[in-house]
Design an enzyme around this catalytic site. Structure first.
Site, short mmCIF file in Angstrom:
data_model
loop_
_atom_site.label_atom_id
_atom_site.label_comp_id
_atom_site.label_asym_id
_atom_site.label_seq_id
_atom_site.Cartn_x
_atom_site.Cartn_y
_atom_site.Cartn_z
N GLU A 87 45.02 37.57 41.03
CA GLU A 87 45.88 37.39 42.20
C GLU A 87 47.34 37.64 41.97
O GLU A 87 47.81 37.53 40.66
CB GLU A 87 45.52 35.65 42.15
N ASP A 101 35.68 33.93 40.90
CA ASP A 101 35.81 32.65 40.09
C ASP A 101 35.65 31.53 40.85
O ASP A 101 35.72 30.20 40.49
CB ASP A 101 37.29 32.67 39.47
N ASP A 106 36.43 38.87 39.28
CA ASP A 106 37.67 38.12 39.14
C ASP A 106 38.16 37.76 37.84
O ASP A 106 37.14 37.57 36.87
CB ASP A 106 37.62 36.79 39.80
N GLU A 114 44.26 36.26 51.90
CA GLU A 114 43.69 35.03 51.81
C GLU A 114 44.33 33.91 52.75
O GLU A 114 45.50 34.08 52.50
CB GLU A 114 43.12 34.29 50.80
#
Length: 267
Positions: A117, A46, A85, A184
Protein backbone atom coordinates in the site's frame (compact mmCIF):
# COMPACT_ATOMS: atom_id res chain seq x y z
CA UNK A 1 -5.65 -20.64 -21.54
CA UNK A 2 -4.14 -23.91 -20.26
CA UNK A 3 -0.99 -22.42 -18.76
CA UNK A 4 -0.83 -20.27 -15.64
CA UNK A 5 -1.33 -16.55 -16.09
CA UNK A 6 1.61 -14.17 -15.72
CA UNK A 7 1.84 -10.44 -15.16
CA UNK A 8 2.30 -10.07 -18.92
CA UNK A 9 -1.08 -11.73 -19.50
CA UNK A 10 -2.69 -9.36 -17.00
CA UNK A 11 -1.11 -6.33 -18.65
CA UNK A 12 -2.16 -7.55 -22.10
CA UNK A 13 -5.77 -7.63 -20.90
CA UNK A 14 -5.66 -3.86 -20.40
CA UNK A 15 -4.35 -3.42 -23.93
CA UNK A 16 -7.13 -5.55 -25.41
CA UNK A 17 -9.87 -4.12 -23.21
CA UNK A 18 -10.69 -7.42 -21.50
CA UNK A 19 -11.81 -6.84 -17.91
CA UNK A 20 -9.62 -8.41 -15.21
CA UNK A 21 -11.32 -10.45 -12.48
CA UNK A 22 -9.77 -10.72 -9.02
CA UNK A 23 -10.98 -12.29 -5.77
CA UNK A 24 -9.34 -12.85 -2.42
CA UNK A 25 -8.64 -16.38 -1.26
CA UNK A 26 -7.02 -17.65 1.90
CA UNK A 27 -7.25 -21.42 1.57
CA UNK A 28 -7.07 -24.45 -0.72
CA UNK A 29 -10.79 -25.25 -1.27
CA UNK A 30 -11.86 -21.74 -2.25
CA UNK A 31 -8.84 -21.42 -4.54
CA UNK A 32 -9.76 -24.62 -6.36
CA UNK A 33 -13.32 -23.41 -6.93
CA UNK A 34 -12.25 -19.96 -8.12
CA UNK A 35 -9.68 -21.40 -10.49
CA UNK A 36 -12.18 -23.85 -11.96
CA UNK A 37 -14.45 -20.86 -12.66
CA UNK A 38 -11.65 -19.06 -14.52
CA UNK A 39 -10.70 -16.21 -12.19
CA UNK A 40 -7.79 -14.19 -13.61
CA UNK A 41 -5.99 -13.29 -10.41
CA UNK A 42 -6.15 -14.43 -6.79
CA UNK A 43 -5.20 -12.01 -4.02
CA UNK A 44 -4.10 -13.53 -0.73
CA UNK A 45 -5.18 -10.41 1.11
CA UNK A 46 -4.29 -9.19 4.57
CA UNK A 47 -8.08 -8.86 4.81
CA UNK A 48 -7.67 -12.40 6.15
CA UNK A 49 -7.16 -10.74 9.53
CA UNK A 50 -10.70 -9.36 9.45
CA UNK A 51 -12.85 -11.92 7.62
CA UNK A 52 -10.95 -15.05 8.69
CA UNK A 53 -9.33 -14.25 12.06
CA UNK A 54 -11.91 -11.81 13.44
CA UNK A 55 -9.72 -8.73 13.98
CA UNK A 56 -11.21 -5.25 13.66
CA UNK A 57 -8.66 -4.28 10.99
CA UNK A 58 -5.70 -5.65 9.03
CA UNK A 59 -2.95 -4.26 11.28
CA UNK A 60 -2.40 -7.38 13.47
CA UNK A 61 -1.63 -9.60 10.45
CA UNK A 62 1.98 -10.84 10.31
CA UNK A 63 4.27 -12.13 7.58
CA UNK A 64 3.94 -15.62 9.07
CA UNK A 65 0.15 -15.33 8.80
CA UNK A 66 0.48 -14.39 5.14
CA UNK A 67 2.92 -17.22 4.51
CA UNK A 68 0.53 -19.77 6.00
CA UNK A 69 -2.38 -18.66 3.84
CA UNK A 70 -0.28 -18.14 0.71
CA UNK A 71 1.00 -21.71 0.96
CA UNK A 72 -2.57 -22.98 1.29
CA UNK A 73 -3.56 -21.08 -1.86
CA UNK A 74 -0.57 -22.03 -3.98
CA UNK A 75 -0.89 -25.72 -3.09
CA UNK A 76 -3.99 -25.66 -5.28
CA UNK A 77 -1.67 -24.87 -8.23
CA UNK A 78 -4.08 -22.33 -9.70
CA UNK A 79 -3.77 -21.07 -13.26
CA UNK A 80 -4.69 -17.64 -11.90
CA UNK A 81 -1.87 -15.25 -11.01
CA UNK A 82 -1.33 -15.36 -7.23
CA UNK A 83 -0.55 -12.03 -5.55
CA UNK A 84 0.06 -11.80 -1.80
CA UNK A 85 -0.33 -8.75 0.41
CA UNK A 86 2.66 -7.50 2.34
CA UNK A 87 1.21 -6.88 5.82
CA UNK A 88 1.71 -3.86 8.06
CA UNK A 89 5.34 -3.35 9.18
CA UNK A 90 6.68 -5.85 6.65
CA UNK A 91 7.92 -3.13 4.28
CA UNK A 92 7.57 0.23 6.06
CA UNK A 93 10.62 0.03 8.32
CA UNK A 94 13.46 -0.17 5.79
CA UNK A 95 14.31 -1.49 2.34
CA UNK A 96 16.18 -4.50 3.70
CA UNK A 97 13.11 -5.72 5.59
CA UNK A 98 10.96 -5.11 2.53
CA UNK A 99 13.26 -7.19 0.32
CA UNK A 100 13.50 -10.04 2.81
CA UNK A 101 9.76 -10.21 3.46
CA UNK A 102 8.82 -9.98 -0.21
CA UNK A 103 11.38 -12.68 -0.94
CA UNK A 104 9.91 -14.96 1.73
CA UNK A 105 6.39 -14.58 0.35
CA UNK A 106 7.65 -15.69 -3.06
CA UNK A 107 10.28 -18.25 -2.04
CA UNK A 108 8.46 -19.85 0.91
CA UNK A 109 4.86 -19.00 0.10
CA UNK A 110 4.89 -19.57 -3.64
CA UNK A 111 3.36 -16.20 -4.53
CA UNK A 112 4.09 -14.84 -7.99
CA UNK A 113 3.81 -11.19 -6.98
CA UNK A 114 3.33 -9.06 -3.89
CA UNK A 115 1.09 -6.09 -3.16
CA UNK A 116 1.89 -3.13 -0.95
CA UNK A 117 0.00 0.00 0.00
CA UNK A 118 1.05 3.58 -0.68
CA UNK A 119 1.86 6.03 -3.42
CA UNK A 120 4.87 8.22 -4.13
CA UNK A 121 6.33 7.66 -0.66
CA UNK A 122 6.79 3.91 -1.27
CA UNK A 123 8.38 4.13 -4.72
CA UNK A 124 11.85 3.34 -3.36
CA UNK A 125 10.41 0.19 -1.80
CA UNK A 126 8.69 -0.81 -5.05
CA UNK A 127 11.95 -0.34 -6.97
CA UNK A 128 13.92 -2.34 -4.41
CA UNK A 129 11.53 -5.30 -4.66
CA UNK A 130 11.21 -5.13 -8.45
CA UNK A 131 15.02 -5.06 -8.66
CA UNK A 132 14.88 -8.52 -7.04
CA UNK A 133 12.74 -9.66 -10.00
CA UNK A 134 9.62 -9.81 -7.82
CA UNK A 135 6.55 -8.21 -9.47
CA UNK A 136 4.79 -5.59 -7.35
CA UNK A 137 1.17 -4.51 -7.41
CA UNK A 138 0.62 -1.08 -5.87
CA UNK A 139 -2.43 0.06 -3.87
CA UNK A 140 -3.57 3.67 -3.53
CA UNK A 141 -6.64 5.57 -2.37
CA UNK A 142 -8.22 4.07 0.72
CA UNK A 143 -5.35 2.05 2.16
CA UNK A 144 -6.56 -0.08 5.09
CA UNK A 145 -3.15 -0.18 6.78
CA UNK A 146 -3.47 3.62 7.15
CA UNK A 147 -6.85 3.42 8.87
CA UNK A 148 -5.77 5.44 11.92
CA UNK A 149 -4.24 8.26 9.89
CA UNK A 150 -7.28 8.40 7.61
CA UNK A 151 -9.71 8.36 10.53
CA UNK A 152 -11.49 5.22 9.36
CA UNK A 153 -12.59 3.70 6.08
CA UNK A 154 -13.43 6.87 4.16
CA UNK A 155 -13.60 7.64 0.45
CA UNK A 156 -10.41 9.36 -0.71
CA UNK A 157 -9.84 11.92 -3.47
CA UNK A 158 -13.08 13.86 -3.26
CA UNK A 159 -11.34 17.23 -3.18
CA UNK A 160 -9.41 18.49 -6.21
CA UNK A 161 -6.05 18.58 -4.44
CA UNK A 162 -6.53 15.06 -3.09
CA UNK A 163 -7.53 13.82 -6.53
CA UNK A 164 -4.43 15.37 -8.08
CA UNK A 165 -2.26 13.77 -5.42
CA UNK A 166 -3.75 10.35 -6.14
CA UNK A 167 -3.13 10.78 -9.86
CA UNK A 168 0.47 11.68 -9.08
CA UNK A 169 0.71 8.64 -6.78
CA UNK A 170 -0.56 6.38 -9.57
CA UNK A 171 1.96 7.75 -12.05
CA UNK A 172 4.73 7.44 -9.46
CA UNK A 173 4.11 3.76 -8.68
CA UNK A 174 3.92 3.02 -12.39
CA UNK A 175 7.25 4.76 -12.94
CA UNK A 176 8.72 2.79 -10.02
CA UNK A 177 7.91 -0.48 -11.78
CA UNK A 178 4.55 -1.65 -10.42
CA UNK A 179 2.84 -3.99 -12.91
CA UNK A 180 -0.65 -2.95 -11.77
CA UNK A 181 -2.33 -0.78 -9.14
CA UNK A 182 -5.36 -1.25 -6.91
CA UNK A 183 -7.62 1.81 -6.66
CA UNK A 184 -9.71 1.57 -3.50
CA UNK A 185 -12.46 3.84 -2.25
CA UNK A 186 -12.14 6.71 -4.72
CA UNK A 187 -14.73 8.52 -6.89
CA UNK A 188 -15.53 6.73 -10.14
CA UNK A 189 -14.62 9.70 -12.36
CA UNK A 190 -11.20 9.95 -10.72
CA UNK A 191 -10.68 6.20 -11.16
CA UNK A 192 -11.57 6.56 -14.83
CA UNK A 193 -9.11 9.41 -15.25
CA UNK A 194 -6.31 7.46 -13.57
CA UNK A 195 -7.10 4.38 -15.66
CA UNK A 196 -6.89 6.43 -18.85
CA UNK A 197 -3.59 8.02 -17.82
CA UNK A 198 -1.81 4.78 -16.88
CA UNK A 199 -0.32 2.14 -19.14
CA UNK A 200 -0.55 -0.47 -16.36
CA UNK A 201 -3.86 -2.07 -15.32
CA UNK A 202 -6.01 -0.57 -12.59
CA UNK A 203 -7.95 -2.92 -10.32
CA UNK A 204 -10.87 -1.26 -8.60
CA UNK A 205 -12.56 -1.92 -5.28
CA UNK A 206 -15.12 0.72 -4.51
CA UNK A 207 -13.78 2.74 -7.45
CA UNK A 208 -16.55 2.35 -10.02
CA UNK A 209 -16.82 0.63 -13.40
CA UNK A 210 -14.09 2.42 -15.34
CA UNK A 211 -11.12 0.47 -13.92
CA UNK A 212 -9.44 -2.26 -15.97
CA UNK A 213 -10.54 -4.88 -13.45
CA UNK A 214 -12.33 -5.45 -10.16
CA UNK A 215 -11.45 -7.14 -6.88
CA UNK A 216 -13.71 -8.14 -4.01
CA UNK A 217 -13.35 -10.20 -0.84
CA UNK A 218 -14.73 -13.71 -1.36
CA UNK A 219 -16.47 -13.76 2.04
CA UNK A 220 -18.31 -10.56 1.11
CA UNK A 221 -19.69 -11.77 -2.22
CA UNK A 222 -20.84 -15.01 -0.57
CA UNK A 223 -22.61 -13.22 2.29
CA UNK A 224 -20.51 -14.96 4.92
CA UNK A 225 -19.76 -11.91 7.07
CA UNK A 226 -22.09 -10.72 9.83
CA UNK A 227 -20.47 -7.29 9.98
CA UNK A 228 -21.44 -4.21 7.96
CA UNK A 229 -21.04 -4.66 4.22
CA UNK A 230 -19.60 -1.67 2.30
CA UNK A 231 -21.66 0.05 -0.41
CA UNK A 232 -19.37 -1.27 -3.15
CA UNK A 233 -19.96 -4.94 -2.28
CA UNK A 234 -22.48 -6.98 -4.25
CA UNK A 235 -23.59 -10.27 -2.74
CA UNK A 236 -23.77 -13.07 -5.28
CA UNK A 237 -24.91 -15.74 -2.83
CA UNK A 238 -26.06 -16.45 0.72
CA UNK A 239 -23.55 -19.04 1.85
CA UNK A 240 -24.03 -18.10 5.50
CA UNK A 241 -27.64 -19.28 5.47
CA UNK A 242 -26.67 -22.43 3.57
CA UNK A 243 -23.98 -23.27 6.13
CA UNK A 244 -26.23 -22.38 9.05
CA UNK A 245 -28.99 -24.66 7.77
CA UNK A 246 -26.54 -27.54 7.26
CA UNK A 247 -25.07 -27.18 10.76
CA UNK A 248 -28.53 -26.92 12.34
CA UNK A 249 -29.65 -30.07 10.49
CA UNK A 250 -26.55 -31.96 11.65
CA UNK A 251 -27.13 -30.97 15.27
CA UNK A 252 -30.79 -31.93 15.06
CA UNK A 253 -30.12 -35.36 13.53
CA UNK A 254 -27.42 -36.24 16.05
CA UNK A 255 -29.60 -35.15 18.97
CA UNK A 256 -32.51 -37.25 17.65
CA UNK A 257 -30.33 -40.27 16.93
CA UNK A 258 -31.01 -40.00 13.19
CA UNK A 259 -27.31 -39.76 12.32
CA UNK A 260 -25.29 -41.85 11.81
CA UNK A 261 -27.35 -44.59 10.18
CA UNK A 262 -26.11 -48.06 9.24
CA UNK A 263 -25.28 -46.61 5.84
CA UNK A 264 -22.71 -44.34 7.50
CA UNK A 265 -21.25 -47.15 9.64
CA UNK A 266 -18.83 -50.05 9.20
CA UNK A 267 -19.86 -53.69 9.74
Amino acid sequence: MNRAKTILDIQKMKATGEKITVLTSYDYPFTRIMDECGIDMILVGDSVGVVFAGHDNTLPVTVDDMLYHTRAVTRARPKALVVTDMPFLSYQTDLRDARINAGRLVKEGGAEAVKLEGGAHVTDTIRAIVDMDIPVMAHIGLTPQSIHRMGGYKVQGKKDEQAQRLLEDALAVQEAGAFAVVLEGIPLKLAGRITAELSIPTIGIGAGPHCDGQVLVIHDILGLCEKYSPKFVKRYGDARTLISDAVASYISEVKKGEFPTEGHSFS
